[in-house]
Design an enzyme around this catalytic site. Structure first.
Site, PDB file in Angstrom:
ATOM      1  N   TYR A   1       1.164  -1.416  -0.469  1.00 44.73           N
ATOM      2  CA  TYR A   1       0.135   0.212  -0.005  1.00 44.73           C
ATOM      3  C   TYR A   1       0.630   1.013   0.039  1.00 44.73           C
ATOM      4  O   TYR A   1       1.986   1.569   0.975  1.00 44.73           O
ATOM      5  CB  TYR A   1      -0.831   0.040   1.516  1.00 44.73           C
ATOM      6  CG  TYR A   1      -1.835   1.099   1.061  1.00 44.73           C
ATOM      7  CD1 TYR A   1      -3.156   1.798   0.291  1.00 44.73           C
ATOM      8  CD2 TYR A   1      -2.080   1.698   2.783  1.00 44.73           C
ATOM      9  CE1 TYR A   1      -3.507   2.280  -0.055  1.00 44.73           C
ATOM     10  CE2 TYR A   1      -2.658   2.816   2.399  1.00 44.73           C
ATOM     11  CZ  TYR A   1      -3.450   2.844   2.177  1.00 44.73           C
ATOM     12  OH  TYR A   1      -4.561   4.105   1.896  1.00 44.73           O
TER      13      TYR A   1
ATOM     14  N   TYR B   1     -11.800  -4.130   6.363  1.00 46.89           N
ATOM     15  CA  TYR B   1     -10.294  -3.691   7.069  1.00 46.89           C
ATOM     16  C   TYR B   1     -10.617  -2.757   9.108  1.00 46.89           C
ATOM     17  O   TYR B   1     -10.167  -3.362   9.412  1.00 46.89           O
ATOM     18  CB  TYR B   1     -10.093  -3.022   6.745  1.00 46.89           C
ATOM     19  CG  TYR B   1      -7.998  -3.453   7.644  1.00 46.89           C
ATOM     20  CD1 TYR B   1      -7.187  -4.348   7.551  1.00 46.89           C
ATOM     21  CD2 TYR B   1      -7.912  -1.416   7.320  1.00 46.89           C
ATOM     22  CE1 TYR B   1      -5.448  -3.070   7.542  1.00 46.89           C
ATOM     23  CE2 TYR B   1      -6.775  -1.297   7.640  1.00 46.89           C
ATOM     24  CZ  TYR B   1      -5.945  -2.279   8.320  1.00 46.89           C
ATOM     25  OH  TYR B   1      -4.397  -1.602   8.523  1.00 46.89           O
TER      26      TYR B   1
ATOM     27  N   ASP C   1      -7.872  14.188   9.236  1.00 48.09           N
ATOM     28  CA  ASP C   1      -7.477  12.581   9.492  1.00 48.09           C
ATOM     29  C   ASP C   1      -8.910  12.507  10.277  1.00 48.09           C
ATOM     30  O   ASP C   1      -9.033  12.911  11.070  1.00 48.09           O
ATOM     31  CB  ASP C   1      -7.017  12.843  10.693  1.00 48.09           C
ATOM     32  CG  ASP C   1      -6.979  12.076  11.554  1.00 48.09           C
ATOM     33  OD1 ASP C   1      -6.789  10.732  10.930  1.00 48.09           O
ATOM     34  OD2 ASP C   1      -5.789  11.642  12.715  1.00 48.09           O
TER      35      ASP C   1
ATOM     36  N   HIS D   1      -9.560   9.117  11.094  1.00 54.19           N
ATOM     37  CA  HIS D   1      -8.881   7.708  12.568  1.00 54.19           C
ATOM     38  C   HIS D   1      -9.375   8.354  13.771  1.00 54.19           C
ATOM     39  O   HIS D   1      -8.582   9.051  14.304  1.00 54.19           O
ATOM     40  CB  HIS D   1      -7.489   7.342  12.206  1.00 54.19           C
ATOM     41  CG  HIS D   1      -7.088   6.787  10.943  1.00 54.19           C
ATOM     42  ND1 HIS D   1      -7.966   5.209  11.117  1.00 54.19           N
ATOM     43  CD2 HIS D   1      -6.424   6.220   9.812  1.00 54.19           C
ATOM     44  CE1 HIS D   1      -7.362   4.264   9.952  1.00 54.19           C
ATOM     45  NE2 HIS D   1      -6.808   5.188   9.409  1.00 54.19           N
TER      46      HIS D   1
END
Length: 662
Positions: free
Chosen positions: A16, A170, A540, A542
């Site tokens: 990746y 994932y 971001d 996350h």
């Protein structure tokens, strides 16, 4: 014994990758292909993923950090220069803007002389998990599902070898999903999308089997090897049942569960990072040893991803792990080595039973979209993650080098931490801004305006938006302009955070009880309950760490202000002023901390928040952490600081010091 002259073909091997610029990423791809990599997996930067050009306010500090900026066709041309797209298998990790990136890929291939029908690859295009975990959504669930449906219908006839949807469990695991939740939420996502395509009427009934056959999955493999291997066998059986019974797919090949995998990245540790190598190998075995449930493509993280951006050598090491298994071991010479195992069959049956029960629960709510909008699935993930964190902190779940076996010899791999990771190109953002501005100045603006007007007109109808998107690509529009035009029609969306409804799972033992008492006493001394703002600046998405900090701060007695992801520094500081908070915490995992933290500091100073300590957490190199503390940041926390109750105690220390209470 099997005929060892005819081994199975190995899976597609990828890393990746993508960073800084299209030209630098192109050079990296060509080097990796020369080393034996057999497919490409493109990482796009956050502005590209969320539909902003490099010069947008929210792109500040994010350009070229977690991937490559590809805002327009010129950049896409450079990204794949000298890479023959008629033979390449390209995976693009892209969701909200997937239609735009696929359109640019198609046009770039046509310019190479490639017929779109020959293109092979995958667009992730799983928007539901973005609301639950990764956070790079743009529009609300309904228009997002419409874009996915249009893409699938388009590729069935025009790009038939392409996988237009790669349902991504994932990030669900990284957001806290148990194996049962990962199975259930991924499969309910598939049901939502396939129902939408079927009900749209864009694909004739006789062609619908092809739609099902092109759906692929992208899963996470954790370190619990047996459970993860059984999970993949359960995935295959459940998918076969759903596609046969719900959609009437007769051809077994069209019912096959096709998946690629990236093994767990957020489970990698900053402490004793050399241990990550054996974690990665174990996780890879979980998706390769079982022939009947073997991944079609594998990409592995690098050992040092918890420290920062991996270097090319680190990525090469991860590729070599795959090559040793595939070409030196005898793995590919045998049939399924787990068939007939009583232990394996029992575990698979247990996972299937649990997943079916959760699928039924979500479907009874109205399906995956309804379970997103109600906050049910997000709350379930935050709760599962909280439980896992609590077990680690209590020592019930051992993480070698983190909460057990912490004694260690000095590691030569990290003797020089600054050299153990790759530094992002400091010129990348400026170069990308100059590039997109030059691109805009050289195009036919009238053609761009006409194409974007068409896009908006058709977005207000039920027309398939792929052709209008292709026209915008050819005219020279940018990702920010394409997404901006659709924002005006579809609006934007803020997904539920999942924090407020999570019950406390932290053990109220002596440590947490003591912190609660300090929070209470400090609040009484200040004449109010302590308020703590948790902020996610920039792009971001996350949010796992921020959510867990918010939950633990609430457990510790703080009043928590958490507004979710994707906020500007000005918005964060405005909330701090409006809520009269006693501390501000920033969570940044994208590498943009050295740009965004100073902006927050300046805005706090201008607002007169001199007595409000600023706390920063994220994947932050040690040298950057020292620089931030020298500039006035009260404390910096990284993944090695796994004890969240201790973090709460430190926040109380900083509040007391800032208010002169010590």
């Amino acid at each position: 014994m099997p005929d060892k002259t005819v081994p199975d073909k190995p899976w597609v091997m990828r890393t990746y990758a993508g960073h800084s610029s299209a030209a630098e990423s192109n050079a990296l791809y060509r080097r990796n292909l020369a080393k034996g990599q057999t497919g490409l997996s493109v990482a796009f930067d956050l502005p590209t993923q969320t539909g902003y050009d490099p010069d947008h306010e929210l792109s500040r500090g994010e350009v070229g950090k977690v991937g490559v900026p590809i805002p327009h066709l010129g950049a896409m041309r450079r990204l794949f220069q000298d890479i023959p797209l008629e033979t390449m298998n390209t995976s693009m990790t892209i969701n909200a803007t997937a239609m735009w990136l696929l359109a640019m890929y198609q046009v770039a291939a046509e310019e190479q002389g490639v017929d779109p029908s020959q293109l092979q690859g995958t667009t992730q295009n799983d928007i539901i998990k973005e609301y639950l975990s990764r956070g790079t959504y743009v529009f609300g669930p309904a228009p997002s599902l419409r874009l996915t449906t249009d893409m699938i219908a388009y590729t069935v006839t025009t790009i038939p070898k392409w996988n237009p949807l790669n349902i991504c469990s994932y990030h669900l695991q990284e957001a806290g999903a148990t194996p049962t939740q990962e199975l259930a939420y991924a499969l309910t996502t598939a049901i939502a999308v396939l129902d939408s395509v079927r009900d749209s009427g864009q694909v004739p009934q006789e062609e619908f089997e092809k739609v099902v056959g092109r759906i692929s999955f992208f899963v996470n493999a954790g370190v619990r090897f047996v459970e993860e291997m059984c999970k993949m066998r359960a995935f295959g059986r459940l998918w076969d049942e759903i596609t046969r019974e719900r959609y009437g797919v007769e051809d077994p090949k069209m019912r096959r569960f096709r998946y690629g995998v990236q093994v767990n990245s957020l489970g990698l540790t900053e402490a004793q990072p050399e241990n990550n190598v054996q974690r990665i190998v174990l996780e890879m075995l979980g998706v390769t040893l079982s022939k009947d449930a073997r991944a079609r493509a594998v990409q592995l993280p690098a050992w040092n991803e918890a420290l920062g951006l991996p270097r090319p050598w680190d990525q090469q090491w991860s590729l070599r792990l795959q090559q040793v298994l595939a070409f030196e071991s005898d793995l590919l010479e045998y049939d399924d080595i787990f068939e007939g195992s009583v232990v394996v069959e029992a575990k698979v049956a247990e996972l299937i039973e649990g997943a079916k029960a959760e699928i039924d629960r979500v479907q009874a709510m109205g399906g995956a979209v309804a379970a997103v909008e109600s906050g049910y699935m997000k709350q379930a993930l935050v709760g599962s993650h909280s439980e896992r964190r609590a077990r680690i902190e209590a020592g019930e779940m051992k993480v070698v080098g983190v909460n057990s076996y912490t004694e260690t010899e000095p590691s030569p791999l990290t003797a020089d931490l600054d050299a153990a990771i790759m530094t992002a190109d400091p010129e990348a953002e400026g170069n990308a801004i100059a590039d997109v501005q030059a691109w805009r100045s050289q195009r036919d603006q009238g053609a761009v305006d006409e194409a974007l007007n068409r896009l908006q007109r058709e977005a207000k109808t039920d027309a398939n938006l792929m052709e209008a998107t292709l026209e915008a690509v050819r005219a020279g529009a940018t990702v920010g302009e394409w997404a901006g035009a659709l924002r005006e029609v579809f609006g934007e969306y803020r997904a539920p955070t999942g924090v407020s409804g999570v019950a406390s799972v932290a053990d109220a033992g002596a440590e947490l009880t003591a912190v609660r008492e300090r929070v209470r006493e400090t609040g009484e001394q200040l004449g109010t309950r302590l308020r703590f703002l948790v902020g996610k600046p920039g792009l971001d998405g996350h949010s796992n760490g921020a959510e867990q900090i918010a939950v633990r701060a609430r457990d510790a007695g703080f009043e928590v202000v958490y507004q979710g992801i994707r906020l500007t520094p000005a918005q964060i500081v405005a909330a701090a002023v409006a809520e009269d908070v006693h501390a501000v915490g920033l969570s940044i995992l994208s590498g943009s901390h050295m740009e965004l933290v100073p902006e927050v500091q300046r805005a706090m100073a201008e607002a007169g928040l001199d007595d409000v300590p600023l706390i920063v957490g994220g994947i932050i190199p040690d040298s950057d952490g020292r620089r931030m503390e020298a500039s006035g940041v009260a404390a910096v926390f990284t993944p090695k600081d796994f004890g969240m109750t201790s973090i709460m105690d430190r926040i109380v220390d900083e509040i007391r010091a800032a208010r002169g209470l010590n």
